[in-house]
Design a protein around this motif. Structure first.
Motif, short mmCIF file in Angstrom:
data_model
loop_
_atom_site.label_atom_id
_atom_site.label_comp_id
_atom_site.label_asym_id
_atom_site.label_seq_id
_atom_site.Cartn_x
_atom_site.Cartn_y
_atom_site.Cartn_z
N LEU A 184 21.64 30.73 52.20
CA LEU A 184 21.67 29.71 53.62
C LEU A 184 22.42 29.57 53.93
O LEU A 184 23.19 28.83 52.78
CB LEU A 184 20.58 28.67 53.31
CG LEU A 184 20.65 27.72 54.79
CD1 LEU A 184 19.96 28.54 55.96
CD2 LEU A 184 19.62 26.21 54.38
N ASN A 188 22.34 29.14 62.14
CA ASN A 188 21.37 29.18 60.58
C ASN A 188 21.66 30.76 60.69
O ASN A 188 21.39 31.51 60.87
CB ASN A 188 20.51 28.97 60.20
CG ASN A 188 20.36 26.76 60.13
OD1 ASN A 188 21.36 26.38 59.54
ND2 ASN A 188 19.54 26.33 61.57
N ARG A 213 25.08 27.73 57.22
CA ARG A 213 25.40 27.23 58.40
C ARG A 213 26.67 27.37 58.84
O ARG A 213 28.04 26.78 57.99
CB ARG A 213 24.99 25.82 58.49
CG ARG A 213 23.65 25.52 57.91
CD ARG A 213 23.33 24.02 58.12
NE ARG A 213 22.42 23.71 57.16
CZ ARG A 213 21.99 23.94 55.50
NH1 ARG A 213 23.07 24.03 54.46
NH2 ARG A 213 20.81 23.24 55.44
N GLU A 259 16.11 25.24 60.84
CA GLU A 259 15.41 26.11 59.49
C GLU A 259 14.08 26.14 59.90
O GLU A 259 13.67 27.19 59.21
CB GLU A 259 16.08 24.88 58.55
CG GLU A 259 17.69 24.58 57.88
CD GLU A 259 17.67 24.05 56.94
OE1 GLU A 259 17.34 23.87 55.70
OE2 GLU A 259 19.02 23.96 56.44
#
Length: 158
Positions: A118, A125, A120, A144
């Protein structure tokens, strides 16, 4: 003496390239590929781009497939797939050869039994993962939880 910038990790290069591709796709929505069925699209991606894709999410009532087009990311031929949800938010999926891409163990998001990377950046995202010999990068402005739902549709596609 020369001052050298530190070499970026491949995951960081892919993150920046994915953001750029998502922005470009969102702005260029002029072309839409019409595919009679999933098999025809998979055949095109295998034969024309050399991507060994076995499955692909081609949309559903909640997430519409908008565009499919060739892309070059990190010097590799791949495909960009643009989806739009019912709220009008777009998500861009990049699929490219994954050889040589090491995905760090840090910054993982647990989604059912999966743990994609993940990241950002700039209100976006990103989820990055590998399946077989392919690397996938999913970019969206979605939060998310919503992005996790899109990820599962793509990951579990027939």
């Amino acid at each position: 003496y020369f001052l050298l910038a530190p070499r970026a990790e491949p995951i960081d290069v892919l993150t920046r390239a994915s953001l750029a591709e998502h922005s470009r796709a969102a702005l260029s929505r002029g072309w839409r590929a019409e595919w009679p069925d999933r098999g025809a699209l998979l055949g095109y991606l295998r034969e024309t781009l050399g991507l060994p894709l076995e499955r692909l999410f081609v949309g559903d009532p909640d997430l519409e497939l908008l565009e499919v087009y060739p892309s070059v990311v990190m010097g590799e031929k791949g495909v960009a797939i643009l989806y739009r949800d019912r709220t009008g938010r777009t998500s861009t999926l990049l699929v490219l050869p994954g050889r040589g891409l090491e995905i760090p163990a840090r910054n993982r998001m647990q989604i059912e039994t999966f743990r994609p990377y993940l990241a950002r950046a700039d209100r976006h995202n990103l989820l990055i993962w590998k399946q077989g010999d392919l690397a996938y990068s999913l970019v969206s402005e979605q939060e998310e939880a919503a992005l996790a739902g899109v990820y599962l549709k793509i990951r579990k596609a027939p």
